[in-house]
Structures are given as C-alpha cells and as structure tokens.
Design a protein around this motif. Structure first.
Motif, short mmCIF file in Angstrom:
data_model
loop_
_atom_site.label_atom_id
_atom_site.label_comp_id
_atom_site.label_asym_id
_atom_site.label_seq_id
_atom_site.Cartn_x
_atom_site.Cartn_y
_atom_site.Cartn_z
N GLU A 143 0.83 -1.21 0.00
CA GLU A 143 0.00 0.00 0.00
C GLU A 143 0.86 1.26 0.00
O GLU A 143 0.58 2.23 0.70
N LYS A 182 -7.39 16.05 -0.74
CA LYS A 182 -8.80 16.32 -0.44
C LYS A 182 -9.04 17.81 -0.19
O LYS A 182 -10.13 18.31 -0.43
N LYS A 211 -5.18 12.67 -5.49
CA LYS A 211 -5.59 14.07 -5.43
C LYS A 211 -5.83 14.49 -3.98
O LYS A 211 -6.57 13.83 -3.25
N HIS A 254 1.37 5.73 -9.67
CA HIS A 254 0.54 6.67 -8.92
C HIS A 254 0.82 8.12 -9.33
O HIS A 254 -0.11 8.92 -9.48
N GLU A 271 -6.31 9.55 -9.79
CA GLU A 271 -7.35 10.29 -9.08
C GLU A 271 -7.23 10.11 -7.56
O GLU A 271 -7.44 11.03 -6.79
N GLU A 272 -6.84 8.91 -7.14
CA GLU A 272 -6.77 8.63 -5.70
C GLU A 272 -5.69 9.44 -4.99
O GLU A 272 -5.69 9.55 -3.76
#
Length: 234
Positions: A56, A109, A107, A87, A104-105
C-alpha cells in the motif's frame, strides 16, 4: 535466484517491522540517468509495482529526463508493460515546465495542499501544446525509435572495433549511452568531440551519454558516429 526486487522487499520489511516506519512510497527513474544511464528490466519495474501495491505504498516515476519522447515513447515507463499506471509521474525539461500528473486517488482532499508562489506558467503550456502537436504530426516518436535503433546498432559494431576502449552500449530510442574503459578516457573523449562541434555528456563513472533533439536523423547520427570513430582511433 536472487534479484533486485527481493532487496526492495527486504527494505520494506526492515522499515515496517524493525524501524516501525512504514514506507509511504518509492521514487524511481525509469533510467537512472546521472548515475550512469543504468537500465532496469521490464521485469524489475513490474515487480516493483507489485511490491508497492502489496505494501500500500505509492509508486512515483521520475520522468524529468526521460519524459517527452526521447526513448521513443512519450513516457519511458510505457516500455515496461505495467499492469496499471504509476501513482505519480513527474516531468520537466522537454515538457517545457516542471510538473506532475497522478491517479485520481492521489488528489489532495483539501484545496491548495500542493501550492507554491508561481502555480505554474500558462505561457509554457501554450508552448508545450505546440511541441506535442509537432511530435505527433511529424511522427517524431517513430523517428526517435528508428534512429535510436540504428545508432545503437552502429555503436555495438564499434565496440568490436574498439573492444579495449568502449563497451556496454545501451539505450531506448535516442536516450543512449556507452561506457569508456576509464573515467579519464571518457572525459578525454567528450572534450575531443566538443572540439569537433559535437556535444556529448558524461554520467556515472565512465559513461558517455547522448541527449539529441527529437528531430535527430540518421544523417546526424552518422556525423556523430564518424567523429566518434575518429576520436577513438586517436
């Protein structure tokens, strides 16, 4: 059989279990440029991606030198047949400005979490748009692949002629390098080529590297090869 990917797995293990500092991500060049134009195999990068996914961790590929077409693809990591995109990819140099793109993951928040004084330069994007249009309109990636294959093949023939002087010719597209027998010979070769109006670079301990424009043709390659042969003959 031991390979470099096993070493990376061991490093993840060491940081996670022994140091209790899990690895957040891995940053890697598709070709280690300043270190000597060292190439990893497709297998290595595929395993690296599998290891980062398993742990991860993010995989960031630094395409500052390789991005923009010099390997025959717009992005060097396209050669590696990865299961999915990295990534994050960073770029600069041929891309006219420094930047990155990401999944996208990745980006943030919150707005402006990635922020600096300049926030990019729109005028450079206009230049980049024109450059990309020419790359595809004139099929420059195909040209880079063809001329790169030709140049590399000729360098490998030259290795047989100067076996005690040069070795290890390698490259993708026109992102090419070869090694000289010693650092001193490498430095002397670069200086002699420069006196003939040809600019080559040095990297690592003894490598001579080529970084021509995307419009580099067989004609230009032959000028370089003829002069290199003359320099190596002394």
């Amino acid at each position: 059989m031991y390979d470099e990917s096993m070493l990376i797995e061991e490093l993840f293990e060491t940081y996670s279990k022994e140091k209790r500092v899990p690895v957040a991500g891995v940053i890697v060049e598709p070709i280690q440029a300043e270190g000597g134009d060292n190439h990893g195999s497709n297998y290595f990068f595929q395993k690296l991606q599998q290891i980062t996914k398993k742990n991860e961790a993010a995989l960031l590929i630094d395409e500052v030198q390789t991005g923009g077409g010099p390997t025959g693809k717009m992005w060097c990591h396209e050669h590696f047949e990865l299961e999915s995109p990295p990534h994050i990819v960073t770029f600069s140099k041929k891309m006219q400005l420094g930047g990155y793109y990401h999944l996208e993951e990745m980006k943030p928040k919150q707005a402006y979490r990635v922020f600096n004084t300049w926030m990019g330069d729109p005028s450079k994007l206009l230049l980049l748009e024109a450059v990309v249009d020419v790359i595809f309109k004139d099929n420059l990636l195909d040209l880079v692949t063809r001329v790169g294959d030709y140049t590399l093949a000729e360098l490998r023939k030259m290795e047989n002629e100067f076996s005690g002087t040069m070795n290890s010719s390698r490259g993708k597209g026109t992102f090419i390098a070869f090694n000289c027998a010693t650092s001193e010979l490498r430095d002397a070769t670069i200086k002699k080529l420069l006196k003939r109006g040809i600019q080559a670079g040095g990297c690592g301990d003894c490598a001579v590297r080529l970084r021509p424009a995307l419009t580099f043709t067989e004609h230009h390659a032959n000028i370089f090869l003829d002069n290199l042969r003359s320099v190596l003959k002394g």
